[in-house]
Design a protein around this motif. Sequence first.
Motif, PDB file in Angstrom:
ATOM      1  N   GLY A 164       0.834  -1.145   0.090  1.00  0.00           N
ATOM      2  CA  GLY A 164       0.060  -0.062  -0.063  1.00  0.00           C
ATOM      3  C   GLY A 164       0.869   1.142  -0.030  1.00  0.00           C
ATOM      4  N   GLY A 170      -5.823   7.807  -0.587  1.00  0.00           N
ATOM      5  CA  GLY A 170      -6.209   7.068   0.745  1.00  0.00           C
ATOM      6  C   GLY A 170      -5.639   8.159   2.046  1.00  0.00           C
ATOM      7  N   HIS A 171      -6.332   7.545   2.969  1.00  0.00           N
ATOM      8  CA  HIS A 171      -6.362   8.084   4.264  1.00  0.00           C
ATOM      9  C   HIS A 171      -5.128   7.531   4.941  1.00  0.00           C
ATOM     10  CE1 HIS A 171      -6.331  10.244   7.900  1.00  0.00           C
ATOM     11  NE2 HIS A 171      -6.988   9.542   8.408  1.00  0.00           N
ATOM     12  N   LEU A 202      -7.954  -1.959   7.187  1.00  0.00           N
ATOM     13  CA  LEU A 202      -6.971  -1.767   5.839  1.00  0.00           C
ATOM     14  C   LEU A 202      -5.524  -2.006   6.085  1.00  0.00           C
ATOM     15  CD1 LEU A 202      -8.917   1.250   4.771  1.00  0.00           C
ATOM     16  CD2 LEU A 202      -9.366  -0.856   4.160  1.00  0.00           C
ATOM     17  N   TYR A 241      -3.245   4.867  -4.666  1.00  0.00           N
ATOM     18  CA  TYR A 241      -3.984   3.795  -4.052  1.00  0.00           C
ATOM     19  C   TYR A 241      -5.294   4.367  -3.559  1.00  0.00           C
ATOM     20  CZ  TYR A 241      -2.526   5.768   0.451  1.00  0.00           C
ATOM     21  OH  TYR A 241      -2.605   6.631   1.569  1.00  0.00           O
ATOM     22  N   ASP A 242      -6.132   3.610  -3.235  1.00  0.00           N
ATOM     23  CA  ASP A 242      -7.632   3.962  -2.561  1.00  0.00           C
ATOM     24  C   ASP A 242      -7.778   2.907  -1.533  1.00  0.00           C
ATOM     25  OD1 ASP A 242      -8.488   1.894  -3.917  1.00  0.00           O
ATOM     26  OD2 ASP A 242      -9.266   3.187  -5.471  1.00  0.00           O
ATOM     27  N   LYS A 243      -8.731   3.079  -0.942  1.00  0.00           N
ATOM     28  CA  LYS A 243      -9.221   2.468   0.217  1.00  0.00           C
ATOM     29  C   LYS A 243      -9.530   0.918  -0.161  1.00  0.00           C
ATOM     30  CE  LYS A 243     -10.942   5.520   3.725  1.00  0.00           C
ATOM     31  NZ  LYS A 243     -12.008   6.126   4.523  1.00  0.00           N
ATOM     32  N   GLU A 244     -10.252   0.949  -1.394  1.00  0.00           N
ATOM     33  CA  GLU A 244     -10.536  -0.447  -1.956  1.00  0.00           C
ATOM     34  C   GLU A 244      -9.438  -1.269  -2.132  1.00  0.00           C
ATOM     35  OE1 GLU A 244     -12.650  -3.533  -2.725  1.00  0.00           O
ATOM     36  OE2 GLU A 244     -13.519  -1.633  -1.933  1.00  0.00           O
ATOM     37  N   THR A 257      -4.896  -6.385   2.354  1.00  0.00           N
ATOM     38  CA  THR A 257      -5.031  -6.644   3.670  1.00  0.00           C
ATOM     39  C   THR A 257      -4.190  -7.997   4.016  1.00  0.00           C
ATOM     40  OG1 THR A 257      -6.708  -5.041   4.230  1.00  0.00           O
ATOM     41  CG2 THR A 257      -5.928  -6.615   5.969  1.00  0.00           C
ATOM     42  N   LEU A 305      -6.468  -1.012  -0.394  1.00  0.00           N
ATOM     43  CA  LEU A 305      -5.637  -1.271   0.793  1.00  0.00           C
ATOM     44  C   LEU A 305      -6.611  -2.612   1.427  1.00  0.00           C
ATOM     45  CD1 LEU A 305      -5.156   2.176   2.318  1.00  0.00           C
ATOM     46  CD2 LEU A 305      -3.618   0.688   1.209  1.00  0.00           C
ATOM     47  N   ARG A 306      -7.791  -2.474   1.278  1.00  0.00           N
ATOM     48  CA  ARG A 306      -8.707  -3.421   1.758  1.00  0.00           C
ATOM     49  C   ARG A 306      -8.413  -4.945   1.090  1.00  0.00           C
ATOM     50  NH1 ARG A 306     -13.091  -1.221   1.081  1.00  0.00           N
ATOM     51  NH2 ARG A 306     -13.329  -0.367   3.070  1.00  0.00           N
TER      52      ARG A 306
END
Length: 284
Positions: A26, A31-32, A59, A194-197, A203, A199-200
């Motif tokens: 990641g 993303g955050h 994440l 990257y984005d949250k999806e 994982t 990162l998910r």
Amino acid sequence: MTYVRRFAMVCALGALGVGAAACSGGGGSTGHPGRGEVSASASAAPSRPPTLAPGPAGLTPVFKSAPHPRGRTVALTFDADMTADEGPRAAAGEHFDNPALIATLRRLKVPATVFMTGRWAEEYPAEAKSIGSDPLFEVANHSYSHYAFTGQCYGLPTMPPARMRSDVARAFTAFRKAGVKRTVPYFRFPGGCYDKEVLRKLTPAGVTAVQWDVVSGDAFATDSAAVAQQVLDGVRPGSVVVMHCTRSAAPATEAAVRAVVPKLRERGYRFVRVSELIRSTAQH
């Protein structure tokens, strides 16, 4: 604070002696970034690279810089980029490596983390092995193909979601085949996108995504003085600087490093690998 270590990547990195790993990562701009928590076993067993626990909602964790560094420390990181379809360009004489840069880091005794693509390791196996056998350096994963993990990422080809984890695993396999010994379970997204999806999805891999807080601006730059000044203006204690180890795409990097290193040392900075910055977070 509870510290957790994840070993999901043992199967992919067992032969490399990393201890935790498998295939994923990641880091990016959309993303955050969550700091996560560092494993207690990382501080108890210095020989094992520390990783971060999952971030919010489980994440993949993202590390940008050390919030509580041990004094004036800074990590120089170098992306050894080569996209999967660039073989013909290499065969035609384009240089995606930078031996002079690595020689300069050695001469100046500067520890560094090299984020290497698997395709780069295949193209330059002797150099990959040399870098990965040198205690001065550690080799981290920059994907196999250098395809983007999100859309609209600096014109890079886009990686299909179903292939993301296997692409990261393939890079670790390429390192092993090249004889790289000092591999760490860190991953940097191509282009930093990257984005949250994403990162998910990554994982389960158990790696820590590594971003940066200082952009050197060396990509395609020809003015080494400008690159050096941008780094010097941006570095703070605990910073992670992103640079490149690719002659054709970053021709000014080696000269910029020669200018940056003595000036930062004059300011009292000590150069460290990313693993030390992550470990310092655990021991704060």
